[in-house]
Scaffold this motif. Structure first.
Motif, PDB file in Angstrom:
ATOM      1  N   THR A 168      11.941 -32.246   0.724  1.00  0.00           N
ATOM      2  CA  THR A 168      11.312 -30.919   0.709  1.00  0.00           C
ATOM      3  C   THR A 168       9.955 -30.963   1.402  1.00  0.00           C
ATOM      4  N   THR A 210       8.893 -29.069   4.734  1.00  0.00           N
ATOM      5  CA  THR A 210       7.690 -28.225   4.762  1.00  0.00           C
ATOM      6  C   THR A 210       6.873 -28.540   6.010  1.00  0.00           C
ATOM      7  N   VAL A 228       0.861 -19.980   2.915  1.00  0.00           N
ATOM      8  CA  VAL A 228       1.714 -20.405   1.804  1.00  0.00           C
ATOM      9  C   VAL A 228       2.847 -19.410   1.567  1.00  0.00           C
ATOM     10  N   ILE A 264       5.541 -19.827   4.205  1.00  0.00           N
ATOM     11  CA  ILE A 264       6.262 -21.093   3.991  1.00  0.00           C
ATOM     12  C   ILE A 264       7.253 -20.916   2.843  1.00  0.00           C
ATOM     13  N   ALA A 265       6.775 -20.351   1.731  1.00  0.00           N
ATOM     14  CA  ALA A 265       7.621 -20.155   0.548  1.00  0.00           C
ATOM     15  C   ALA A 265       8.829 -19.290   0.882  1.00  0.00           C
ATOM     16  N   LEU A 322      11.247 -21.166  -1.587  1.00  0.00           N
ATOM     17  CA  LEU A 322      10.564 -21.861  -2.675  1.00  0.00           C
ATOM     18  C   LEU A 322       9.586 -20.893  -3.324  1.00  0.00           C
ATOM     19  N   LYS A 355       5.842 -19.734  -4.574  1.00  0.00           N
ATOM     20  CA  LYS A 355       4.517 -19.940  -3.988  1.00  0.00           C
ATOM     21  C   LYS A 355       3.781 -21.069  -4.711  1.00  0.00           C
ATOM     22  N   THR A 398       5.142 -24.318  -3.431  1.00  0.00           N
ATOM     23  CA  THR A 398       4.689 -24.478  -2.048  1.00  0.00           C
ATOM     24  C   THR A 398       3.226 -24.897  -2.011  1.00  0.00           C
ATOM     25  N   THR A 413       1.852 -28.251  -0.221  1.00  0.00           N
ATOM     26  CA  THR A 413       0.857 -28.221   0.861  1.00  0.00           C
ATOM     27  C   THR A 413      -0.407 -28.979   0.462  1.00  0.00           C
TER      28      THR A 413
END
Length: 157
Positions: free
Chosen positions: A49, A53, A65, A68-69, A74, A76, A79, A83
């Motif tokens: 994962t 990412t 974020v 990305i989520a 995923l 937040k 995520t 990160t």
């Protein structure tokens, strides 16, 4: 063979496929992470994962974020944890856009870019491997598989 028995056999084959695929991906990811340790001399451990990412950030940087989520499906919170770990390990860096000083975005560091390139190369090799496997099927069989996997993705969503 009756339709019921065929459906049961499909289910059994599907479960076996999922188990073997998971085992294959575990072997592949372990070998990949070990190879990365040799090439980049990484100190930290990465899971799949976290690696994905890094790939997501590399494909879309700068990215926040929330994006990305959403991209990776995923939460937040999860995520943010990922990160932060990637920040501490030196794979990514924080950035702000000129027009938005409040929002935090992520970009890859030099090491992150190397990792992203190696990861991308691995995906290209896996795509080629799958394409070679699929060469044994006719166009109509491939159309059925495309429909089947599309329907399965919808079924599990």
């Amino acid at each position: 063979m009756s339709t019921s028995k065929i459906k049961n056999a499909i289910h059994e084959n599907f479960i076996q496929f999922l188990q073997q695929k998971e085992q294959y991906e575990n072997r592949l990811s372990s070998a990949f992470i070990e190879e990365l340790r040799k090439i980049i001399e990484i100190e930290s451990t990465l899971n799949i994962t976290e690696l994905h990412t890094i790939a997501c950030i590399g494909e879309q940087e700068p990215i926040n974020v929330t994006s990305i989520a959403e991209t990776m499906n995923l939460s937040k919170g999860n995520t943010s944890k990922i990160t932060n770990k990637l920040l501490k390990a030196g794979w990514v860096r924080r950035a702000q856009l000129n027009d938005n000083k409040k929002e935090v975005y992520f970009r890859l560091t030099t090491a992150g870019k190397k990792l992203f390139a190696i990861h991308d190369e691995l995906h290209i090799k896996e795509q080629q491997r799958l394409n070679e496997f699929l060469d044994r099927y006719s166009e109509s069989e491939l159309d059925l598989m495309k429909r089947l996997f599309g329907d399965l993705a919808d079924f599990y969503q």
